[in-house]
Design a protein around this motif. Structure first.
Motif, mmCIF file in Angstrom:
data_model
loop_
_atom_site.group_PDB
_atom_site.id
_atom_site.type_symbol
_atom_site.label_atom_id
_atom_site.label_comp_id
_atom_site.label_asym_id
_atom_site.label_seq_id
_atom_site.Cartn_x
_atom_site.Cartn_y
_atom_site.Cartn_z
ATOM 1 N N TRP A 137 8.818 -10.040 -9.121
ATOM 2 C CA TRP A 137 9.494 -8.744 -9.051
ATOM 3 C C TRP A 137 10.121 -8.480 -10.416
ATOM 4 O O TRP A 137 10.817 -9.320 -10.962
ATOM 5 N N GLU A 138 9.898 -7.283 -10.931
ATOM 6 C CA GLU A 138 10.472 -6.910 -12.224
ATOM 7 C C GLU A 138 11.330 -5.668 -12.046
ATOM 8 O O GLU A 138 10.884 -4.659 -11.480
ATOM 9 N N ALA A 139 12.571 -5.740 -12.524
ATOM 10 C CA ALA A 139 13.488 -4.597 -12.456
ATOM 11 C C ALA A 139 13.980 -4.282 -13.859
ATOM 12 O O ALA A 139 14.498 -5.166 -14.539
ATOM 13 N N TRP A 140 13.811 -3.042 -14.285
ATOM 14 C CA TRP A 140 14.306 -2.603 -15.589
ATOM 15 C C TRP A 140 15.578 -1.777 -15.400
ATOM 16 O O TRP A 140 15.597 -0.832 -14.610
ATOM 17 N N ASP B 286 0.803 -1.220 0.000
ATOM 18 C CA ASP B 286 0.000 0.000 0.000
ATOM 19 C C ASP B 286 0.839 1.274 0.000
ATOM 20 O O ASP B 286 0.314 2.350 -0.269
ATOM 21 N N ALA B 287 2.116 1.164 0.301
ATOM 22 C CA ALA B 287 2.963 2.355 0.375
ATOM 23 C C ALA B 287 4.275 2.093 -0.344
ATOM 24 O O ALA B 287 4.714 0.948 -0.455
ATOM 25 N N ARG B 288 4.889 3.165 -0.835
ATOM 26 C CA ARG B 288 6.176 3.034 -1.508
ATOM 27 C C ARG B 288 7.244 2.684 -0.476
ATOM 28 O O ARG B 288 7.367 3.353 0.550
ATOM 29 N N PRO B 289 8.026 1.643 -0.718
ATOM 30 C CA PRO B 289 9.048 1.244 0.253
ATOM 31 C C PRO B 289 10.136 2.315 0.416
ATOM 32 O O PRO B 289 10.372 3.130 -0.492
ATOM 33 N N LEU C 144 6.168 -4.668 -8.923
ATOM 34 C CA LEU C 144 5.723 -5.935 -8.330
ATOM 35 C C LEU C 144 4.446 -6.376 -9.014
ATOM 36 O O LEU C 144 3.468 -5.624 -9.085
ATOM 37 N N LEU C 145 4.451 -7.608 -9.532
ATOM 38 C CA LEU C 145 3.253 -8.204 -10.121
ATOM 39 C C LEU C 145 2.763 -9.299 -9.185
ATOM 40 O O LEU C 145 3.507 -10.233 -8.868
ATOM 41 N N THR C 146 1.534 -9.195 -8.730
ATOM 42 C CA THR C 146 0.952 -10.192 -7.830
ATOM 43 C C THR C 146 -0.231 -10.855 -8.516
ATOM 44 O O THR C 146 -1.017 -10.207 -9.221
ATOM 45 N N ARG D 284 -0.387 -5.003 -10.949
ATOM 46 C CA ARG D 284 0.967 -4.472 -11.074
ATOM 47 C C ARG D 284 1.086 -3.209 -10.232
ATOM 48 O O ARG D 284 0.231 -2.320 -10.298
ATOM 49 N N THR D 285 2.150 -3.151 -9.435
ATOM 50 C CA THR D 285 2.430 -1.994 -8.591
ATOM 51 C C THR D 285 3.813 -1.457 -8.925
ATOM 52 O O THR D 285 4.805 -2.190 -8.793
ATOM 53 N N GLU D 286 3.882 -0.219 -9.376
ATOM 54 C CA GLU D 286 5.164 0.419 -9.657
ATOM 55 C C GLU D 286 5.756 0.906 -8.333
ATOM 56 O O GLU D 286 5.226 1.817 -7.707
#
Length: 421
Positions: free
Chosen positions: A121-124, A47-50, A111-113, A88-90
């Motif tokens: 987890w996807e990192a570009w 729910d919050a940006r880490p 993050l794709l759940t 998907r959560t950016e």
């Protein structure tokens, strides 16, 4: 994308002024790193940006959202998107400290759940323009090297992953190398670099020459239908390679985003990673869970069947834009074998459930036989005792109970011996 006739055939000639010598070509590399993991029961979303993650700057964030929405609508279709199985959560951008001046300086993490209880987890990572150097890039995307970029990215993600899954390690890893050639045609460039292209696809650490027929066989699996492009799937990574005719490459490089032309393939890889994670979770559940009751076995079988339904929903079976890419990915990533393993385990679970049910019914029949047999003998003894001891109620009752208990014991002994035999 659809299956093409070949990896380097059909490339149209362009203006000679744009074509530089192949050996002097500069490339624009980028890498998408996919880390799969199961989720703790009940997890919904972050729910919050880490802490340590910064939002993507504008206009990159808006452009990425626009390109991704279009790619997902094209690949997945409206029915899949409306089902909302995948979220998907950016999470934002993390800074990477690298000594190599040509290495990526940051990673954009998402993050794709999936509702089946798995996540990716996807990192570009966008790198500056440089010479074609697969060996260096293989070192960058190797998570087993403590000093690699992939390991540095995972160090940022690991605490979050532990909170989501209870694990500090990922379950599976799949990198995608996205290479864009600058000022050179693929047809002119590929013959000299084909072997190293396959080395990058294989994440080959040995550096020894590959046989020409091996290289040719790998390139023949190209699924890109566009002139000037190659799309390859391997067991340890994937590759998307295009020349300067990719009209999205320049804008993507300026914004440090994945090219728009690479997003359909990346979305497909995400779905394949999700599907594999769903099956792996089901396999682990069946392999390690050992319910002791029929009710527990029934609940486990229901969970597995529901999970398989979610697997069908997480794959592109009904919405896939390219059967060739998806089918090749399912084979190369071992998804087909994993599905067969889950199906075999499910059959074993069904057999165990049937056996347990038969054992329960056998035990029930056993005790019913004992009870009814002993009761019947007790009634016979009661009739005889009543005839002999008409006025002795206690004596009659003693004869009845004694005869029933004795006959019950004899029936138990006889039936158990017969069952053992």
């Amino acid at each position: 994308r659809s299956a093409g006739a070949g990896p380097v055939s059909g490339h149209a000639a362009q203006s000679p002024a744009r074509v530089a010598p192949a050996q002097a070509a500069t490339v624009q590399p980028g890498f998408a790193l996919l880390f799969s993991t199961p989720l703790l029961h009940g997890f919904k979303r972050l729910d919050a940006r880490p802490v340590g993650f910064a939002p993507l700057p504008e206009p990159a964030a808006s452009q990425l959202a626009h390109w991704r929405d279009a790619a997902q609508a094209h690949v997945l279709g409206p029915a899949f998107l409306q089902a909302a199985r995948l979220q998907r959560t950016e999470l934002g951008r993390i800074t990477l400290q690298q000594a190599d001046a040509e290495a990526p300086r940051h990673a954009d993490v998402a993050l794709l759940t999936h509702v089946a209880g798995v996540a990716v987890w996807e990192a570009w990572l966008s790198a500056p323009p440089q010479g074609f150097d697969p060996q260096r890039w293989v070192d960058w995307i190797d998570p087993d090297r403590p000093d690699s970029i992939a390991a540095a990215v995972w160090q940022h993600i690991a605490p979050l992953n532990h909170a989501l899954s209870g694990r500090s390690a990922f379950s599976a890893y799949l990198p995608l190398s996205v290479i864009r050639l600058a000022d050179v045609l693929l047809d002119d460039w590929l013959p000299e670099h084909a072997e190293r292209v396959i080395a990058l696809l294989w994440r080959d650490r040995l550096g020894r020459a590959l046989k020409p027929e091996v290289v040719e066989t790998e390139l023949a699996r190209d699924t890109c239908a566009r002139v000037g492009g190659i799309t390859l799937m391997g067991r340890r990574s994937a590759l998307d390679l295009h020349d300067w005719r990719d009209d999205s490459a320049a804008e993507a490089a300026q914004l440090q985003l994945p090219p728009r032309s690479a997003l359909p393939f990346l979305v497909t890889l995400e779905l394949l990673a999700i599907g594999r994670a769903v099956l792996q979770r089901l396999y682990d559940r069946i392999a390690h869970a050992a319910p002791q009751t029929i009710e527990g076995l029934l609940a486990l079988k229901k969970d597995v069947i529901d999970g398989l339904e979610e697997y069908y929903g997480s794959t592109l079976a009904s919405t896939r834009f390219n059967d060739v890419v998806a089918a090749q990915g399912e084979d190369m990533l071992g998804i087909v074998d994993l599905f067969d393993a889950v199906s075999d385990r499910l059959e074993m679970l069904s057999f165990t459930l049937t056996t347990a049910y038969q054992q329960r019914m056998t035990a029930l029949q056993f005790w019913l036989t004992v009870v009814f047999g002993a009761t019947e003998i007790g009634f016979i003894a009661s009739s005889i005792a009543t005839w002999y001891y008409a006025s002795g109620v206690g004596t009659v009752l003693a004869w009845t109970v004694g005869a029933a208990a004795l006959s019950g014991g004899i029936l138990v002994a006889l039936l158990r011996r017969r069952i053992r035999d």
